[in-house]
Structures are given as C-alpha cells and as structure tokens.
Design a protein around this motif. Structure first.
Motif, short mmCIF file in Angstrom:
data_model
loop_
_atom_site.label_atom_id
_atom_site.label_comp_id
_atom_site.label_asym_id
_atom_site.label_seq_id
_atom_site.Cartn_x
_atom_site.Cartn_y
_atom_site.Cartn_z
N GLU A 85 20.49 62.25 38.08
CA GLU A 85 19.17 62.53 37.53
C GLU A 85 18.45 63.43 38.53
N VAL A 86 17.98 64.57 38.08
CA VAL A 86 17.33 65.54 38.97
C VAL A 86 15.96 65.88 38.37
N ASN A 87 14.90 65.54 39.10
CA ASN A 87 13.53 65.75 38.61
C ASN A 87 12.64 66.23 39.76
N PHE A 88 11.49 66.77 39.40
CA PHE A 88 10.52 67.16 40.42
C PHE A 88 9.92 65.91 41.05
N SER A 89 9.70 65.95 42.36
CA SER A 89 9.11 64.82 43.07
C SER A 89 7.59 64.91 43.06
N LYS A 90 6.94 63.75 43.18
CA LYS A 90 5.48 63.74 43.31
C LYS A 90 5.05 64.18 44.70
N HIS A 91 6.00 64.22 45.65
CA HIS A 91 5.69 64.63 47.02
C HIS A 91 5.77 66.16 47.14
N ASP B 27 20.75 55.22 46.39
CA ASP B 27 21.27 56.19 45.42
C ASP B 27 20.24 57.27 45.11
N HIS B 28 19.19 57.37 45.92
CA HIS B 28 18.13 58.37 45.75
C HIS B 28 18.09 59.31 46.97
N ALA B 29 17.66 60.55 46.72
CA ALA B 29 17.45 61.51 47.81
C ALA B 29 16.33 62.46 47.45
N LEU B 30 15.60 62.92 48.45
CA LEU B 30 14.60 63.97 48.29
C LEU B 30 15.16 65.25 48.89
N ILE B 31 14.97 66.37 48.17
CA ILE B 31 15.45 67.67 48.65
C ILE B 31 14.30 68.66 48.53
N GLN B 32 13.92 69.26 49.64
CA GLN B 32 12.87 70.27 49.63
C GLN B 32 13.50 71.65 49.62
N ILE C 131 17.53 75.57 51.38
CA ILE C 131 17.15 74.18 51.59
C ILE C 131 16.34 74.07 52.88
N VAL C 132 15.19 73.41 52.80
CA VAL C 132 14.34 73.19 53.98
C VAL C 132 14.78 71.91 54.70
N ARG C 133 14.77 70.79 53.97
CA ARG C 133 15.24 69.53 54.55
C ARG C 133 15.62 68.56 53.44
N ILE C 134 16.41 67.56 53.81
CA ILE C 134 16.89 66.54 52.87
C ILE C 134 16.66 65.17 53.48
N LYS C 135 16.27 64.24 52.64
CA LYS C 135 16.06 62.86 53.09
C LYS C 135 16.73 61.90 52.11
N LEU C 136 17.67 61.10 52.62
CA LEU C 136 18.24 60.01 51.85
C LEU C 136 17.31 58.81 51.96
N ILE D 30 12.34 68.03 45.10
CA ILE D 30 12.95 67.40 43.94
C ILE D 30 13.52 66.04 44.33
N LEU D 31 13.54 65.14 43.36
CA LEU D 31 14.08 63.79 43.55
C LEU D 31 15.40 63.69 42.79
N VAL D 32 16.45 63.33 43.51
CA VAL D 32 17.77 63.17 42.91
C VAL D 32 18.11 61.68 42.93
N SER D 33 18.48 61.14 41.78
CA SER D 33 18.81 59.71 41.72
C SER D 33 20.13 59.50 40.99
#
Length: 329
Positions: free
Chosen positions: A206-212, A176-181, A165-170, A140-143
């Motif tokens: 804003e919390v949405n599904f990521s394209k990754h 102001d964005h982060a990816l959370i698996q 949670i598997v991993r998180i990437k700022l 998911i993409l958090v912005s």
C-alpha cells in the motif's frame, strides 16, 4: 557560464529562421537547455537544419537541437529565462502563488523540472494518465511490507526509480510500515501512482501520501540525499521518461564488458523464473534485458540487485517497458 545565454540571445540566433513565439530556458546538471516554439513547423525544421552543430559564440556554446513532442509551451513570465513574444503583457516574476501553478515542495540540492512545460516534455508531450503534476507532498507512507525481507536500501532501490530519495525511516512500532521522503512532490506522486498495489516479497504494498511533510533526521532514519546512487541527479528528463508500473522485464546497464548471458541468468534466476534474456552492446557498453514470468520477480530483482557490485562494476537496473525480447532488438 563564460558567455551569457539569455532569451534575447536565443531569439537573436533562432529568429532568422522564422517567427519565434515562445522560449523557455532552464539549467540542468547536463547543461543549459531551452525549448523554442516557432509559429510554423517549417520554421522549426529550417532552424534545426541550419543551426544543428553550430556554436552560438566562436568556439563556445555548441548547439544540439532535437524536436520536442510538446504542442504548446506554457510561459508564465517574461524575463531573461522565459518569454512569450505573442503576449508582452506577462509579468516579469511571480507576485503570489497562483492556484493554477504546479507546486513541487522542492528540497534544496536537487535539480528540479522548472515548469509544467519542461515536465511534460520529459514525458513526450504530456503527463501520464492519472498524474496531476500539482502535488506538493514529498513524503509517502508504504505499508503491508514483508518485515523479514525489507530494509531501507531495498526500498531505496525501488522508489528511486521515480525520483531522488532524501531519507527513509522504517517504523519500529509498525514493522511492515515505512516512510519515504522524495526529492519533491511530483516525484512522490509518480511513486504513489506507479507502485500502489505492487507485489513485493509476497505482499501487496500500500503506497499513499503521508500526513508528515517530511521525515525528521534521527538515529532511526537512513540518509540518501547526497547518495550518488540517486538516479535523478543527472539526466532527470530522461529518467522521467522511463517511469512506469512494475513490468516483467528489467534492463541492466553498466555491466562488466566480459559478462556472459549465463552469468546474467545466474544473477536473476534466484528471484523467479526467467523466461528469456538478451545480452547486447550499446555505445560500447554491455547491457542486458531479462524477462521474468511475473512482475513480482522483476521487482524483487531490482530491489535486491540494483547497485550491487559485479566484477568491479556497479550494476544499474530498472524496469523495461518492452513487452518481449526479439533477436533484432
């Protein structure tokens, strides 16, 4: 498992109390579990009365029987782990992915809810409104985060309420964005559903599904897959039951035995106005409820104080769905 527990063994044990229509079994970290559907409610009542506390084998496989809120079990295959005794023509295994079958994009190493029936059972009989249970996107993409106050551990404390949670990437180019698996697609769907639009540090997330499909491990990622702070490693069904949107009330557990209510207030009040608190004991362990003036303050308290050490105890914090604190709670 020293003695085999199969559908046939369970059928032999439970059928004397009435016609067993369906059985679904699954292995959880807490142990082997099964859902058993009788033709009549009376048969289920009689089975619990006669079998509760008994052992399947002499001195082994103790039965702890509780009623389920499910109206109907979904059985897709007749094999050693599930059986529909009213439909002997079901296949023994999945031949190809069906468009009707939920897909969860599982990550190896996490115990998953095995089928739609077990997932629904965790929520008391049905999925929350707005949850499809069919999402297979795990990332998911958090912005619109507050880059001055947020970090990976704070995001972990909040998003781990809805799954492992598997991993998180700022994202360094978008601070102001982060990816959370998440551990699987179902858990990701819960996080998106319950946290979209939540307030944190003065920002509406804003919390949405990521394209990754996943986050590539690297120097700029934080790993959590093997963290013992993940809440869904054990008692996953119980934790699903507590999933909700942010509330004004938080529940604190694993507190020091000698903690006082004043210390609870001091712990919480830096995050916002505290309306009420209650310190209580359950099963010999100290717990507390704290009611804030706003959902944002409660969210900030979880983000900042969950998994912190207090007098040698690692405090666990989650949202409570209670609306108020009463003296007799």
């Amino acid at each position: 498992m020293q003695y085999p527990i199969t559908v046939d063994v369970l059928h032999q044990v439970f059928s004397p109390n009435g016609f067993v229509e369906k059985i679904v079994t699954f292995q959880k970290s807490a142990g082997f579990q099964a859902l058993i559907q009788y033709q009549s409610r009376q048969s289920a009542v009689e089975a619990r009365t006669s079998l509760q506390g008994r052992n399947i084998y002499d001195g082994c496989c103790h039965l702890d029987i509780q009623f389920s809120n499910l109206d109907e079990l979904q059985v897709n295959y007749n094999n050693d782990t599930s059986r529909d005794f009213t439909n002997p023509n079901l296949p023994s295994e999945q031949k190809a992915r069906s468009s009707q079958q939920p897909s969860y994009g599982n990550v190896a190493g996490y115990p998953q809810m095995p089928n739609a029936a077990a997932i629904a059972a965790a929520f008391g009989g049905g999925l929350p409104p707005g949850i499809s249970g069919t999402n297979d996107r795990c990332t998911i993409l958090v912005s619109n985060l507050n880059p001055d106050k947020i970090d990976e551990d704070k995001l972990f404390n909040l998003f781990s309420l809805y799954g492992n949670i598997v991993r998180i990437k700022l994202l360094r180019n978008k601070p102001d964005h982060a990816l959370i698996q998440m551990g699987d697609g179902f858990q990701a769907e819960l996080a998106v559903h319950f946290l979209k639009g939540a307030m944190l540090f003065g920002k509406r997330m804003e919390v949405n599904f990521s394209k990754h499909p996943n986050i590539i491990q690297g120097a700029d990622t934080r790993e959590y897959m093997h963290s013992n702070l993940n809440r869904f490693n054990r008692n996953a069904a119980k934790n699903y039951r507590y999933c909700c949107s942010p509330t004004k009330m938080i529940h604190l557990s694993t507190l020091p035995q000698d903690i006082t209510e004043d210390e609870i207030v001091s712990l919480a009040e830096e995050h916002g106005t505290v309306v009420n608190t209650k310190l209580f004991e359950m099963n010999g362990k100290k717990q507390a409820l704290v009611l804030f003036e706003t959902e944002e303050a409660a969210t900030e308290a979880i983000v900042c104080k969950h998994a912190t050490s207090l007098a040698g105890s690692v405090v666990r914090i989650s949202f409570s769905q209670l609306q108020s604190i009463r003296e007799n709670q």
